[in-house]
Design an enzyme around this catalytic site. Structure first.
Site, short mmCIF file in Angstrom:
data_model
loop_
_atom_site.label_atom_id
_atom_site.label_comp_id
_atom_site.label_asym_id
_atom_site.label_seq_id
_atom_site.Cartn_x
_atom_site.Cartn_y
_atom_site.Cartn_z
N ILE A 61 17.82 6.80 5.87
CA ILE A 61 18.65 6.71 4.66
C ILE A 61 17.86 7.51 3.62
O ILE A 61 16.65 7.33 3.49
CB ILE A 61 18.89 5.24 4.22
CG1 ILE A 61 19.61 5.18 2.86
CG2 ILE A 61 17.62 4.41 4.17
CD1 ILE A 61 20.07 3.74 2.48
N SER A 62 18.54 8.43 2.92
CA SER A 62 17.83 9.33 2.00
C SER A 62 17.24 8.57 0.83
O SER A 62 17.67 7.47 0.48
CB SER A 62 18.79 10.39 1.47
OG SER A 62 19.43 11.05 2.53
N GLN A 63 16.27 9.22 0.20
CA GLN A 63 15.63 8.70 -1.02
C GLN A 63 16.69 8.63 -2.14
O GLN A 63 17.48 9.57 -2.30
CB GLN A 63 14.54 9.71 -1.36
CG GLN A 63 13.74 9.43 -2.57
CD GLN A 63 12.89 10.64 -2.92
OE1 GLN A 63 12.82 11.61 -2.15
NE2 GLN A 63 12.24 10.58 -4.06
N ARG A 116 22.06 -1.07 -2.63
CA ARG A 116 21.35 -0.36 -1.55
C ARG A 116 20.77 -1.32 -0.52
O ARG A 116 20.57 -0.94 0.64
CB ARG A 116 20.27 0.55 -2.14
CG ARG A 116 19.70 1.57 -1.15
CD ARG A 116 18.91 2.65 -1.87
NE ARG A 116 18.40 3.70 -1.00
CZ ARG A 116 17.16 3.71 -0.51
NH1 ARG A 116 16.32 2.75 -0.79
NH2 ARG A 116 16.78 4.71 0.28
#
Ligand code: SAH
Length: 215
Positions: free
Chosen positions: A61-63, A35
């Protein structure tokens, strides 16, 4: 990897398990995708915190938990072709690419689409195709898709996406107003009809109409 980084990655995986992710293939994919390459350089130290983060063009950017949860709900198999709407950083697409045969991902900002394409290529995710375009229209030339995932919130399910979902296909999409209550929905297509299950409340950036005029 430094000692600190490997502790952070272990905690990251523990958090996903603790929050209820059980699908081993999904956990493996989450473990495999680095990530830190998908967040902005100044946030790299927080890449394994369970939080959404800003990316260019005012997007996020999503969790990680949400990425894992949506992926689990999508029930991706290795012969599937998956359409993603909202490429953003390309992180969700990278996770999907570990599980699916092919991922086609649409992004309305050319800047984000180009950056994600380069990033995914550099990291050798060769079964992902990033397209700059309007997710409301989907990508009809390559439909139908076994799975569709939308990573921005819409008031209603875009008609084109419904049409491009294969029979027995599954779509996971956040539904609800931009500032109000959004529900993550799972839609299953059976004999042309969509059955809707509400999963969990979520907060996503809006699915905006049209290709972005700005970069
Ligand atoms: N999946 C991403 C997170 C995306 S945030 C990741 O893993 O990083 C939502 C993204 O949807 C944003 O990048 C936004 O620009 C994009 N988006 C919004 N409306 C869109 C549309 N109509 N078509 C394609 N992309 C859209």
């Amino acid at each position: 990897m430094t000692g600190d980084e490997s502790v952070q990655r272990m905690e990251f995986m523990l958090t996903l398990r603790r929050r209820g992710i059980t699908d081993q293939a999904v956990l493996r994919a989450m473990d495999e995708v680095p990530r830190e390459h998908f967040v902005e350089a100044q946030h790299a130290g927080f890449a394994y915190a369970d939080q959404a983060m800003p990316i260019p063009c005012g997007q996020t950017i999503s969790q990680p938990f949400i990425v894992a949860y949506m992926t689990e709900q999508l029930q991706v198999r290795d012969n599937h072709r998956v359409l993603e709407v909202g490429t953003g950083s390309g992180y969700q697409a990278a996770v999907l690419s570990r599980l699916a045969r092919e991922v086609i991902s649409i992004e309305r900002y050319r800047t984000l689409a180009d950056a994600a394409r380069t990033r995914l290529k550099t990291l050798d995710y060769n079964n992902v195709d990033v397209v700059a375009g309007d997710g409301f229209a989907g990508e009809p030339s390559r439909a139908p898709y076994d799975r569709i995932i939308v990573t921005a919130a819409a008031e209603n399910v875009p008609q084109a996406l419904t049409e491009q979902l294969a029979e027995d296909g599954i779509m996971v999409i956040p539904l609800g107003p931009q500032e109000g209550h959004q529900e993550l929905a799972r839609l299953t297509k059976t004999k042309g009809w969509l059955k809707r299950d509400n999963l969990i409340p979520v907060r996503f950036v809006p699915l905006l109409p049209g290709r972005a005029r700005e970069l």
